[in-house]
Structures are given as structure tokens and as C-alpha cells.
Design a protein around this motif. Structure first.
Motif, PDB file in Angstrom:
ATOM      1  N   SER A   1       0.834  -1.205   0.000  1.00 48.87           N
ATOM      2  CA  SER A   1       0.000   0.000   0.000  1.00 48.87           C
ATOM      3  C   SER A   1       0.867   1.252   0.000  1.00 48.87           C
ATOM      4  CB  SER A   1      -0.974  -0.009   1.181  1.00 48.87           C
ATOM      5  OG  SER A   1      -0.311  -0.268   2.376  1.00 48.87           O
ATOM      6  N   THR A   2       2.045   1.184   0.659  1.00 52.60           N
ATOM      7  CA  THR A   2       2.955   2.339   0.614  1.00 52.60           C
ATOM      8  C   THR A   2       3.454   2.555  -0.813  1.00 52.60           C
ATOM      9  OG1 THR A   2       3.663   1.921   2.880  1.00 52.60           O
ATOM     10  CG2 THR A   2       5.079   3.331   1.539  1.00 52.60           C
TER      11      THR A   2
ATOM     12  N   ALA B   1       1.979   1.830  -3.480  1.00 52.00           N
ATOM     13  CA  ALA B   1       0.890   2.328  -4.318  1.00 52.00           C
ATOM     14  C   ALA B   1       0.420   3.702  -3.856  1.00 52.00           C
ATOM     15  CB  ALA B   1      -0.272   1.336  -4.284  1.00 52.00           C
TER      16      ALA B   1
ATOM     17  N   ASN C   1      -1.229   4.302  -1.228  1.00 51.78           N
ATOM     18  CA  ASN C   1      -2.537   4.196  -0.571  1.00 51.78           C
ATOM     19  C   ASN C   1      -2.336   4.183   0.944  1.00 51.78           C
ATOM     20  OD1 ASN C   1      -5.111   3.636   0.254  1.00 51.78           O
ATOM     21  ND2 ASN C   1      -5.499   2.198  -1.417  1.00 51.78           N
TER      22      ASN C   1
ATOM     23  N   GLU D   1      -4.190   5.173   3.285  1.00 50.68           N
ATOM     24  CA  GLU D   1      -5.362   4.824   4.094  1.00 50.68           C
ATOM     25  C   GLU D   1      -5.295   3.351   4.518  1.00 50.68           C
ATOM     26  OE1 GLU D   1      -9.920   5.320   3.060  1.00 50.68           O
ATOM     27  OE2 GLU D   1      -8.668   6.984   2.365  1.00 50.68           O
ATOM     28  N   ILE D   2      -4.947   2.492   3.550  1.00 49.60           N
ATOM     29  CA  ILE D   2      -4.831   1.062   3.869  1.00 49.60           C
ATOM     30  C   ILE D   2      -3.687   0.848   4.848  1.00 49.60           C
ATOM     31  CG2 ILE D   2      -4.209  -1.189   2.900  1.00 49.60           C
ATOM     32  CD1 ILE D   2      -5.854  -0.573   0.506  1.00 49.60           C
TER      33      ILE D   2
END
Lengths: 446, 327
Positions: free
Chosen positions: A389-390, A392, A394, A396-397
Motif C-alpha cells: 500500500s505504501t 501504491a 494508498n 489509508e490502507i
């Protein structure tokens, strides 16, 4: 045998210097004393160029509540106040001292006599620990007096002495326990008095049976002190993991470790407390394990703070021809340095020389979702997801995945068969998420 | 001295690599392969070789010429897909059909989804299901193990599964568990010997390539489900039914080698347990009430698709979570 309940890995011990005594090394001609050797605000320099100092002279005062005094480890003349690259590679302010002789402050008791009695009350002991610039010597270098003064709403019930030394290669705590067991016991009693507890557990991993036997024997004479042998498992020396291993209590996310009733201090810190309170000796020297498979004379070296690491490597037989990487600390959490003139600090527990052949990372391949990182994470996180997620962007995830709970122990990267640099990404993501949380909290307050 | 390397911690690695994991599974498949050579002879060898070579060649060609990236066939994952696909096929399957299965497995199920690590469905399983639907006759004509090894023209006959589904109580009682354990039964070439598959399972547990969660949950669920389904005819019948359901068809091969595929199975222990139980239930539902005598591959295939959902809801137990409930 006890150990912590979630995750962990078991790297090869490689304790090349186990059983070796503590050997003192000589003094450098010029030394740089960093003003930031602890977590928190840098210390404020109180000397100027040309000032004469002795061993033990206060040269920098704590720069805030979370900060620590720094004393001169050398006698001589202050040459300059300048910057030097520290273990992180960044240039940081330091006091440079031209070393002349080895003259100590008279208040320091340099004899080997064991002083067991102490008339000081708790506040006076804490005060002395603060004066003498004691910080946590396990590596995190958190100012000791701050830990000894928990918030008024929390009460310490038990003291835990961290003698786990779960990092591969390092043996400095082990060597200290074998050499200074009596002094450590007195230091523990002082700490117990300082935080007003009646019970202490000394956690030692099973790969140090001689230290377990010795301290168990010594502990008989000290009421309330008990040695706990722990199964070898990294990162057992992490504060949260150690409390879980010994007390079966887990620190909640974001809470202080003392919320479990436990105050954790490193065994070398206990020794430093003994020297500070009973011998009036500030924290000016420590045991550093200088080790590596190619070093001819690896050892546990007693050296003054501020010794250039090149000098310690010289004492261990010189920098080997096939050196590829030099790490300050252990191989799991230590920092690689590019500069052999970097001075040691209060938190330098080891210097590890890694061969050229082992110094490079293997190229990463795609994640095969084997879940080894999930099983290895001692905080019960999902490293693959946090890293992904980092990458990408993102966040929040990453935040939902509790990325801020990561203790950066490196178990995920260590165990990844695809050699993915999971912790690199997670560190980056953790920083970003912390920033987002801070900004949100600031906005909510308005 | 060389230039010093500077990189963030950790500075050491466990030494485990992706190829090691893949080759570890291949080693675990050796006992089952030897048994299939013994019972099915040359056919087993030819089908396996064709499948492996096709998988590796297709992956190489797709990476090199279609995706124009560095081929990574040496990591062993295409070889493993090839072996697993072959193990799910009858040993007398025409070789051109094997090649088609390999093309579907590698080309569609794996590379079209982004290659290693990105596929939703187990490629070998997808290849088998593709062939099962496309060539139902050839795919369900099982050779009876030949008493003369290295023989190509083996007889074909009813498998245990069709007896379980369509046979009488007497024919069930006639089934011999020992023959199932050693593999002297009809079936796909890699699934027949329970003992050989269990040896592989033990090896993978010992080498820590997989954990026990998925295989044990699948096998236990199948056994319990079958027992409950047969309990109306007495405990003895139910126990026999449970035993036969576990030992026949693809339950062991699927539970140990197909469902434990890293890429397509859940990431957490809790997720793995749920995944295993659901595979067991779906398998038994298909076996008892579905159109096909065997439900294992469909069950794993369906649960492959559910895996992302499981990963989303089944989270590991975090450090400090227990504090909220007292201690």
C-alpha cells in the motif's frame, strides 16, 4: 522456556566473541563527542574552543526534558565545535577534544572496590542518574531518568532487566554480565529503589547459560530479584516483546510500556547506574562488540565514547580486505555507515564488519504471498500489505493496517523468500502515516 | 578496501528464496511420482514430461516475446505448475491434450493475470478444469494400475469415486483401504497413493514450506462431512464412507499440494482454517449432490476466488489486542 507470543525469527547467532573478556582500548589523539547521542533534543554545548577539560567534566547540558547531559570522556583541550557525520551519515554538531594525558575529575571513584550501601532516597538516585547523563544502553538511548519517572497516573509494579541480547553477533552485554555481576546487582537494587518496586526479573536468552547461572547465583542474595531464562528468539530484546515474554502482558498500541506495570532497563544501563550513583562516574565509556567473520581479533572492547570506529577496528586486527559493509549495532537493526571516522556514541553496542559477499542485497522478485512475513511480524501486522500500500501511495490502507505499530525489527525483510525490501517501504509509509495523523490531530484541535 | 555499502537494516537474510520454496515442493512430490511410475508406467512419465516441458516453454516464450521481459523460468514455478498439472491428469491422456492444458495453465491462468504472484487461480488447477470441461470423456477415463510396469495399454474402469456416488453399500464395503494407501487404484496419475502424498506433506512441514492449517482442515472437514452423511446407515458404514472419501479422488493431492499454493491461498492462519473448511464442504456438496463424482478441484478453484475476500476480513492477531479484554 518462556518467549514472546507473536511472530519472531531465529537468525543464526554468530556470537563470535562469546566468552571473550572485556579489553580496554587506548585513547585517540583527537576525539569528537556528538551532542546528540540519545533520543530527544540534542544537548547544549557549555564549553568553548580552548577550554581545558578533564575526564568527567560536564561539557554539554540536557537540552530539554527528553535529553541527557554529556561529560567529557577525555582530558585535554577543546579544539573546536564543528560537525561530523554520525552513524546515520548526516553531519551533526560535536565537540572536538585534543586529548592530553588521562586526568580524571577528582569526584570520580576509580577504585575497583564494590560499594553496596547507598543512603540516597529515590529522588536523589533519579537525580544522580540524570546528572551523570545515563541513557538506555540497549541501542535506543532513551534518557533513563525519563523512564524512571512514569506519568503520575501509572504505577510501576515490577522492574525488568533486559539482558536478552537477541541481536546476532553482539556479546557486549554478555561480557559485562560475566565481568561485573556484583555491580549489576547493586545497580538493579538502586533502580528498584528509584521506582519503588520490590520485584525484578532479569531476562536472559538461553544461549548464555554461563550468564544465567552466574546471575541466578548472585540473585540469591538479593530479595525479589529473579533470573528468567528465555528461549532464543528475535526480537525478544524489544521492550514490548520482553514484557510479553516475562509477564504475559501486552502493551496496547500507542500506550507506554509502563502501562503494563513494568519498567524495562538494559543490563548495561543497570551497570552504568551503579557507576553513576556509587562511583560518581558519568557515562563516558562502554563495552562495544567489534566483530565480523573476517576480523582477525574480534572482541568486546571497553572504549571511551567518541572513539573513532576506525580505531576500534584497528584494535580488532584492522579492517579486512574483503569488507563490504560496516554496521553500527547488530545486523538486524544496526545502521550501516560509510564513514570509518564516525565516533562511537552512548548507544553504540557493536561494530559489525560484513564481507563483500554478504554485503549486497539480492535483487527482489515478485511477492508470492507465502505469508512468511505475516508469521514473522512480532507486532501481528501484515508487512506485505503495508509495503504494497505504501508503494501504491494508498496510505489509508497502511493506516488501517496499523503501520505505526511497526517496531522496525526487520523480521519481515529477513524472512522474505522473494528478497523484497519490505521494511524499507514500511519505514517510509510509517513516516507518511505519522505525518498524516499529526496533521489531522492538529486540524481537529483548531 | 572496497567502497562501503550503505543500506537500511536488516543486514542479514534468512537465506530462504523463492526457488528454494518451489524446488522444496517438487522434492515433496517425488514419492507420489515414483508410485505413479510404478502403477501407470511409461504413460505417467510421458504425461509428466510433456506437461513440464510445455509449461516451461510457454512461460519462456510469453515472457521473452509477448511481455518482452527477462524470463524467470529458473525460479521453478513453471516446472511446479507442470508437475501439478500432470498429477491431475489420467496417465493415458493424449499428449496433445496435455499441451493444451499447459497452454491454458501458463498462458491464461498465470501470465495473463500478471505472472508469478499475481494470479488469482492456481494455474495447474485452472488447466485441469479447462481440460475436464473441454474433454470430459478423455479426462474421466482412468487406467487401472497395471501389474506390469512400463506398459502403455492399461485397462480402464470405474474409480472409487464413482462407486461412492453411484454404487451400493456392498460395493462400498468391497473397497480396500490398503490398496488406496499404496495407490493401487484408478485415478489421476499423482493422486492415487495416500502414503506417498503424506510423505510429501511431512517433508514440507519439516522444511517449513507450508503449515498444517489448510491440509488438515480440508481433510478433517471431508471426513466429518462424509461421516455425518453416512451416519443414517450405521456408524460402521459412516466410518467407511469417511475413510473412502478422504483416500479417494483428489482430496489428499488437492489438500496437500493444490490448496496450499502460496499465491492463491489466504495469508493468515485464521484465513487458512476458514479456507480449508470451506474447501472441504464444497468438495463434499459436489461429491454427494453435484453432477460430477469429484468436487475437489472445483472447490479449490472457487475458494481461490474467495481468497482476496478472506484476506480482507481475516486479519492476524495484533500485538496488544488482547489487552482490551482484561489481560
Amino acid at each position: 522456556m518462556k518467549t514472546f507470543r507473536i511472530g519472531g525469527v531465529h537468525p543464526q547467532g554468530n556470537k563470535l566473541t562469546a566468552g571473550q573478556p572485556i579489553t580496554p582500548v587506548g585513547l585517540p589523539k583527537q576525539a569528537a563527542i556528538l551532542l546528540s547521542q540519545h533520543i530527544g533534543a540534542p544537548a547544549q554545548c557549555i564549553v568553548a574552543k580552548g577550554d581545558k577539560v578533564k575526564v568527567g567534566t560536564l561539557i554539554a547540558k540536557a537540552g530539554g526534558f527528553v535529553s541527557a547531559n554529556i561529560h567529557s570522556p577525555y582530558s585535554g583541550t577543546v579544539a573546536k565545535i564543528d560537525v561530523i557525520a554520525d552513524g546515520t551519515g548526516y553531519k551533526k554538531p560535536a565537540i572536538f577534544i585534543d586529548v592530553e594525558g588521562d586526568e580524571w575529575e577528582e569526584s570520580i571513584d576509580r577504585s575497583e572496590t564494590l560499594v553496596t550501601t547507598c543512603d540516597l532516597d529515590a529522588a536523589a538516585i533519579v537525580n544522580c542518574i540524570e546528572e551523570m547523563g545515563i541513557v538506555g544502553l540497549g541501542g535506543a538511548t532513551f534518557p533513563t531518568k525519563v523512564k524512571l519517572c512514569p506519568p503520575p497516573t501509572m504505577k510501576a509494579e515490577v522492574l525488568i532487566i533486559n539482558a536478552v541480547e537477541c541481536e546476532p553477533y553482539l556479546t557486549n552485554d554478555h561480557a559485562l554480565m560475566m565481568a561485573k555481576a556484583d555491580e549489576i546487582m547493586v545497580g538493579i537494587e538502586l533502580l528498584m529503589k528509584a521506582v519503588n518496586v520490590t520485584r525484578t526479573f532479569i531476562g536472559i536468552e538461553a544461549n548464555k547459560p554461563d550468564a544465567i547461572a552466574l546471575l541466578t547465583e548472585k540473585a540469591h542474595a538479593h530479595k525479589g530479584v529473579e533470573v528468567v531464562a528465555l528461549a532464543c528468539r528475535y526480537p525478544q530484546g524489544g521492550e514490548k516483546q520482553l514484557i510479553d515474554a516475562i509477564l504475559r502482558r501486552q502493551v496496547a498500541s500507542g500506550a507506554l510500556p509502563v502501562s503494563t506495570g513494568a519498567i524495562v532497563q538494559n543490563v548495561a544501563t543497570a551497570y552504568a547506574v551503579y557507576e553513576a550513583v556509587q562511583k560518581h562516574k558519568p557515562l563516558i565509556e562502554r563495552v562495544v562488540t567489534v566483530t565480523g567473520k573476517s576480523l582477525t581479533h574480534p572482541g568486546n572492547l571497553l572504549s571511551r565514547i567518541g572513539t573513532p570506529i576506525s580505531m576500534l577496528l584497528e584494535a580488532a586486527g584492522g579492517i579486512p580486505e574483503d569488507t563490504g559493509k560496516i554496521v553500527l549495532g547488530g545486523p538486524m537493526m544496526g545502521k550501516a555507515t560509510a564513514n570509518v571516522e564516525t565516533p562511537t556514541g552512548k548507544g553504540t553496542s557493536g561494530i559489525l564488519v560484513i564481507n563483500e559477499s554478504e554485503a549486497h542485497r539480492t535483487a527482489p522478485s515478485p511477492c508470492i504471498r507465502c505469508a512468511k512475513c505475516v508469521s514473522a511480524c512480532p507486532m501481528g501486522l501484515e508487512p506485505y500489505l503495508l509495503a504494497k500500500s505504501t508503494m501504491a501511495g494508498n496510505m489509508e490502507i497502511a493506516e488501517k493496517g496499523h503501520i505505526y505499530d511497526c517496531i522496525e525489527c526487520g523480521c519481515c525483510t529477513f524472512s522474505c523468500p522473494a528478497h523484497r525490501p519490505l521494511l524499507d517501504y514500511i519505514r517510509q509509509g510509517k513516516g507518511q502515516v505519522m505525518g498524516i495523523i499529526r496533521a489531522r490531530n492538529a486540524a481537529n484541535k483548531k | 578496501m572496497n567502497k562501503l555499502v550503505v543500506s537500511p537494516s536488516p543486514h542479514i537474510h534468512s537465506g530462504i528464496s523463492t526457488p528454494q520454496c518451489m524446488y522444496g515442493v517438487l522434492i515433496a512430490l517425488i514419492p507420489a511420482f515414483l508410485v505413479s511410475l510404478y502403477f501407470f508406467g511409461l504413460g505417467a512419465l510421458l504425461v509428466t514430461l510433456t506437461s513440464v516441458v510445455s509449461c516451461v516453454v510457454f512461460e519462456y516464450l510469453i515472457q521473452k516475446f509477448l511481455l518482452k521481459e527477462e524470463p524467470t523460468i529458473s525460479n521453478g514455478s513453471a516446472i511446479l505448475t507442470g508437475v501439478l498439472l500432470a498429477f491431475n491428469l489420467p496417465s493415458n491422456l493424449p499428449l496433445w491434450i496435455v499441451v493444451l492444458g499447459a497452454l491454458f495453465a501458463i498462458g491464461v491462468a498465470k501470465m495473463a493475470f500478471g505472472g508469478l504472484g499475481n494470479n488469482i487461480f492456481n494455474p495447474a488447477l485452472a488447466g485441469r478444469i479447462f481440460l475436464l470441461i473441454s474433454f470430459p470423456a478423455q479426462m474421466t477415463t482412468w487406467p487401472i494400475p497395471s501389474t506390469l510396469p512400463m506398459s502403455l495399454d492399461a485397462e480402464t474402469g470405474a474409480t472409487t469415486l464413482s462407486i461412492l456416488k453411484y454404487g451400493s453399500a456392498e460395493s462400498l464395503a468391497g473397497l480396500d483401504a490398503t490398496q488406496h494407501l499404496i495407490g493401487n487404484i484408478g485415478g489421476s496419475l499423482g493422486e492415487v497413493s495416500a502414503i506417498a502424498l503424506l510423505i510429501g506433506f511431512a517433508y514440507m512441514l519439516w522444511k517449513r514450506i507450508i503449515t498444517w492449517h489448510i491440509p488438515v482442515c480440508i481433510i478433517a472437514t471431508v471426513a466429518v462431512f462424509a461421516f455425518l452423511a453416512g451416519i443414517g446407515n450405521g456408524v460402521e458404514y459412516a466410518a467407511k464412507l469417511a475413510e473412502m472419501h478422504v483416500l479417494s479422488g483428489g482430496v489428499l493431492l488437492g489438500a496437500i499440494f493444490m490448496a496450499t499454493d502460496y499465491v492463491t491461498s489466504p495469508m493468515t492462519k485464521g484465513g487458512m482454517v476458514l479456507y480449508g473448511i470451506l474447501i472441504g464442504i464444497i468438495t463434499m456438496v459436489i461429491r454427494l449432490w453435484g453432477a460430477y463424482p469429484e468436487g475437489m478441484s472445483f472447490a479449490i478453484f472457487i475458494m481461490n476466488g474467495v481468497t482476496p475476500l478472506i484476506n480482507n476480513y481475516m486479519k492476524p492477531k495484533r500485538f496488544g489486542e488482547v489487552v482490551k479484554n482484561g489481560k
